[in-house]
Design an enzyme around this catalytic site. Structure first.
Site, PDB file in Angstrom:
ATOM      1  N   CYS A   2       0.823  -1.204   0.000  1.00 19.70           N
ATOM      2  CA  CYS A   2       0.000   0.000   0.000  1.00 19.70           C
ATOM      3  C   CYS A   2       0.862   1.260   0.000  1.00 19.70           C
ATOM      4  O   CYS A   2       1.949   1.272   0.559  1.00 19.70           O
ATOM      5  CB  CYS A   2      -0.887   0.037   1.242  1.00 19.70           C
ATOM      6  SG  CYS A   2      -1.877  -1.436   1.420  1.00 19.70           S
ATOM      7  N   ASN A 100      -1.509   1.364   5.959  1.00 21.77           N
ATOM      8  CA  ASN A 100      -0.655   0.307   5.417  1.00 21.77           C
ATOM      9  C   ASN A 100      -0.264  -0.565   6.605  1.00 21.77           C
ATOM     10  O   ASN A 100       0.084  -0.049   7.656  1.00 21.77           O
ATOM     11  CB  ASN A 100       0.589   0.956   4.773  1.00 21.77           C
ATOM     12  CG  ASN A 100       1.546  -0.075   4.192  1.00 21.77           C
ATOM     13  OD1 ASN A 100       1.236  -1.254   4.111  1.00 21.77           O
ATOM     14  ND2 ASN A 100       2.708   0.392   3.786  1.00 21.77           N
ATOM     15  N   GLY A 101      -0.333  -1.890   6.450  1.00 16.66           N
ATOM     16  CA  GLY A 101       0.016  -2.784   7.560  1.00 16.66           C
ATOM     17  C   GLY A 101      -1.148  -3.691   7.881  1.00 16.66           C
ATOM     18  O   GLY A 101      -2.112  -3.780   7.107  1.00 16.66           O
ATOM     19  N   LYS A 489      13.594 -13.038 -12.945  1.00 12.30           N
ATOM     20  CA  LYS A 489      13.168 -11.919 -13.782  1.00 12.30           C
ATOM     21  C   LYS A 489      12.076 -12.371 -14.761  1.00 12.30           C
ATOM     22  O   LYS A 489      11.080 -11.687 -14.959  1.00 12.30           O
ATOM     23  CB  LYS A 489      14.347 -11.324 -14.574  1.00 12.30           C
ATOM     24  CG  LYS A 489      15.347 -10.556 -13.745  1.00 12.30           C
ATOM     25  CD  LYS A 489      14.958  -9.135 -13.479  1.00 12.30           C
ATOM     26  CE  LYS A 489      14.655  -8.727 -12.105  1.00 12.30           C
ATOM     27  NZ  LYS A 489      15.057  -9.240 -10.888  1.00 12.30           N
ATOM     28  N   GLU A 492       8.832 -13.023 -12.812  1.00  8.37           N
ATOM     29  CA  GLU A 492       8.228 -11.800 -12.275  1.00  8.37           C
ATOM     30  C   GLU A 492       7.498 -10.997 -13.332  1.00  8.37           C
ATOM     31  O   GLU A 492       6.371 -10.559 -13.110  1.00  8.37           O
ATOM     32  CB  GLU A 492       9.324 -10.873 -11.713  1.00  8.37           C
ATOM     33  CG  GLU A 492       9.852 -11.212 -10.368  1.00  8.37           C
ATOM     34  CD  GLU A 492      10.928 -10.209  -9.953  1.00  8.37           C
ATOM     35  OE1 GLU A 492      10.800  -9.648  -8.864  1.00  8.37           O
ATOM     36  OE2 GLU A 492      11.895  -9.987 -10.707  1.00  8.37           O
TER      37      GLU A 492
HETATM   38  C1  G6P Z   1      10.191  -7.801  -3.620  1.00 13.29           C
HETATM   39  C2  G6P Z   1      10.671  -7.087  -4.874  1.00 13.29           C
HETATM   40  C3  G6P Z   1      12.023  -7.653  -5.340  1.00 13.29           C
HETATM   41  C4  G6P Z   1      13.027  -7.568  -4.202  1.00 13.29           C
HETATM   42  C5  G6P Z   1      12.504  -8.242  -2.923  1.00 13.29           C
HETATM   43  C6  G6P Z   1      13.388  -7.927  -1.733  1.00 13.29           C
HETATM   44  O1  G6P Z   1       9.899  -9.120  -3.911  1.00 13.29           O
HETATM   45  O2  G6P Z   1       9.719  -7.226  -5.909  1.00 13.29           O
HETATM   46  O3  G6P Z   1      12.502  -6.910  -6.439  1.00 13.29           O
HETATM   47  O4  G6P Z   1      14.222  -8.187  -4.599  1.00 13.29           O
HETATM   48  O5  G6P Z   1      11.198  -7.752  -2.597  1.00 13.29           O
HETATM   49  O6  G6P Z   1      13.319  -6.545  -1.480  1.00 13.29           O
HETATM   50  P1  G6P Z   1      14.416  -5.699  -0.761  1.00 13.29           P
HETATM   51  O7  G6P Z   1      13.881  -4.306  -0.778  1.00 13.29           O
HETATM   52  O8  G6P Z   1      14.537  -6.242   0.627  1.00 13.29           O
HETATM   53  O9  G6P Z   1      15.680  -5.851  -1.524  1.00 13.29           O
END
Ligand code: G6P
Length: 612
Positions: A2, A100-101, A489, A492
């Site tokens: 959010c 958010n939360g 990738k 995703e």
């Molecule tokens: C989500 C994002 C990723 C990211 C992961 C960890 O899944 O979509 O791109 O690698 O979180 O996030 P961080 O901010 O801890 O690197």
């Protein structure tokens, strides 16, 4: 996750709220809404789906006023729909809240409130907050600030929220526990948002709220207090990037822009971490004596998603360059493990956002078990950086595309700089090797630019395979984490099933999947394990798999085996992951665009995962 915004001031309220919300779209969301207060009347507009729908709604139902809040919602409790979209209001339509939360005790609170006669109109946990504030503010007649304080006293869970009331048009309240909130300080106007991109169009002076703090925001003043009401002196920071960093600047997608920013990111890291006109500065925050770091005998690394892949590469750097044993775990597992800290052991957390809940919990878990904690992070002032004993920032600039690209290579860059620093301090590399590797690092940006200028070759390959049902990615040694990254990738952003494997594991299962329809991406630059990779891809070829090989320039011999070859410039084996990942990012990008998916905001995903 959010996104929250709040504004008080004299700008056009719908323009400022919608602009700020558009800057938070990258976080991932499935509905959006806003609330404004004008001459004692609260108006709420909300829509499921993309922000453009809310924009249309606002066009048809113009709003006015000097005070408002807005929200992009990533559904947790209740499907994405208009009734579940935020803001939520109370029975009397006096207060509106965006949150958010997760309010963990919302079931119990809801039952109490229903018994008191409150009527609920959504399936969300958030709505209990609106009715609790109503209880204190509307029914018992407390001021908004006091009502929010009392409400916080009743709730359990994580939250960041903003509240407005039609009875108090000169103020709004923000509060945080567990989810980020930044206050933007303007001139005769003030802002609150979940994340800095939402405010940099308007101001770069910011205060990051800490857990258990509230902000009482009026036009000319921001009062920060503890939840108990004690005044807290705010620490104002200057955000070191601006609106152009959060714009596409002519690129079709943020992801493409961010892939192509990688040479500049690595160049900046070189200048900061290796050169810096003298002794390079490695640590941005160091709350203990550096001698303790020099003596570290083991590194335990935890991270999620792409950051976890960087961690896997970091393990190679630490072991092979610095001579320090390292272990790696995903944070969502690490945080529940029984930790047995040894003396001189260091926790290393890697996170782009600094807000990923599992990484944060992993950090807290390790600190409670006695670990000293170093973090590698991209976001200034984020929660992980505040709770760590030492921090190295990646300085990649804001990353907007959900799929991480430049933050990944920046993490690799910091890990490499850290491992070389350790290696030098501990004498595990001599000065000559240090200089040679640093020089090779300096050359990376030009080599990356060369890969970028040959990206059309990757597009051609994507055109051949974009309808594939699955992809396999194989690699060995220091490039093996990139097999995971390449697969992630594709999953995703292109929604194609893909897995990454150490090539030696092929024979233990994945080989059964190979047939003439299976594209296999083999990441095999010149390296100590190159010949082993050749044997593995022979096995793929023998079973008619389609072979896409990423290898070093000049290796034309591979063309006899491969269906398609992508060349990357020559570099040291240690640095090859910085280059071999670029074609993988492009491959996913082109496959996704050919399939017509939403590259920057893929379905169901969020940029920073702040709920468990
Ligand atoms: C989500 C994002 C990723 C990211 C992961 C960890 O899944 O979509 O791109 O690698 O979180 O996030 P961080 O901010 O801890 O690197």
């Amino acid at each position: 996750m959010c996104g929250i915004v709040g504004y008080i001031g004299s700008r056009k309220i719908d323009t400022v709220l919608l602009k700020a919300l558009s800057r938070l779209e990258y976080r991932g969301y499935d509905s959006a809404g806003l609330a404004t207060v004008n001459q004692g009347t609260l108006s709420i507009l909300k829509e499921p789906g993309k922000l453009t729908r809310l924009v249309m709604r606002v066009k048809e139902n113009p709003v006015a006023g000097t005070l408002g809040i807005g929200h992009t919602r990533w559904a947790t409790h209740g499907e994405p729909s208009e009734r579940n979209a935020h803001p939520h209001s109370d029975c009397t339509n006096t207060v509106a809240i965006v949150h958010n939360g997760i309010i963990e005790n919302h079931d119990t609170l809801k039952s109490h409130l229903i018994r008191e006669g409150h009527k609920f109109t959504s399936d969300t946990d958030t709505e209990v907050l609106a009715h609790l504030i109503e209880r204190f503010h509307v029914i018992q007649g407390c001021g908004l600030e006091e009502s929010v304080r009392r409400t916080i006293g009743e709730i359990k869970g994580s939250y960041a929220f903003c509240v407005v009331s039609s009875r108090e048009e000169n103020v709004f309240i923000a509060a945080r526990n567990g989810s980020p909130l930044v206050v933007g300080l303007g001139n005769g106007e003030n802002f609150v948002a979940s994340d800095a991109p939402a405010i940099v169009d308007f101001t770069r002076n910011a205060v990051f709220l800490e857990d258990y703090q509230m902000a009482v925001v009026s036009r000319d003043e921001v009062k920060i207090t503890s939840n108990a009401g004690e005044r807290i002196r705010e620490k104002v920071v200057r955000i070191d990037w601006d609106a152009k960093d959060v714009s596409k600047e002519g690129f079709e997608h943020f992801m493409l822009k961010e892939i192509e920013e990688q040479p500049a990111v690595i160049d900046r890291l070189f200048r900061m971490r290796f050169e810096n006109g003298g002794e390079p500065k490695l640590f941005d925050v160091l709350r203990f004596d550096v001698s303790q770091l020099k003596k570290v005998e083991r590194v335990v690394i935890q991270a999620c998603g792409t950051s976890w892949h960087a961690a896997l590469t970091g393990k190679f750097f630490f072991e092979s360059l610095s001579g320090i044993p390292a272990e790696v775990d995903v944070s969502s597992e690490f945080r529940y493990r029984k930790l047995i800290p040894q003396k001189k052991e260091l926790l290393l957390s890697i996170t782009q956002s600094g807000e990923t809940i599992d990484t944060l919990m992993g950090l807290r878990h390790a600190k409670q078990s006695g670990f000293k904690a170093l973090s590698i992070c991209n976001v200034l002032g984020s929660t992980v950086t505040r709770e760590s004993d030492a921090v190295i920032y990646t300085h990649a600039g804001p990353e907007i595309g959900v799929a991480s690209t430049k933050a990944y290579t920046a993490q690799l860059g910091v890990l490499f700089a850290l491992s070389l620093w350790w290696a030098r301090e501990r004498g595990s590399v001599n000065e000559g090797t240090y200089r040679r590797l640093a020089d090779e690092f300096r050359e990376l940006p030009d080599k990356m630019r060369k890969i970028i200028s040959a990206k059309d070759r990757v597009l051609e390959i994507a055109e051949k395979y974009f309808q594939a049902r699955d992809f396999l990615f194989l690699a060995r040694g220091i490039n093996y984490p990139n097999a995971h990254e390449g697969a992630l990738k594709i999953k995703e952003i292109a929604y194609i099933h893909a897995t990454g494997h150490p090539a030696g594991e092929m024979k233990h299962g994945p080989i059964a999947l190979i047939d003439e329809n299976m594209p296999v991406v083999a990441i095999m630059p010149e390296s100590s394990v190159y010949e082993k990779m050749v044997s593995n891809i022979q096995e793929v070829k023998a079973r008619s798999g389609k072979l896409i090989v990423v290898t070093t320039e000049g290796n034309t011999a591979i063309e006899r085996l491969a269906d398609d070859v992508i060349y990357i410039p020559e570099t040291s084996e240690f640095l090859s992951p910085f280059l071999s990942v670029l074609p993988l990012q492009y491959l996913a990008y082109y496959v996704a665009t050919l399939r017509g998916t939403d590259v920057d905001q893929p379905r169901n995903l969020a940029k920073s995962v702040t709920v468990e």
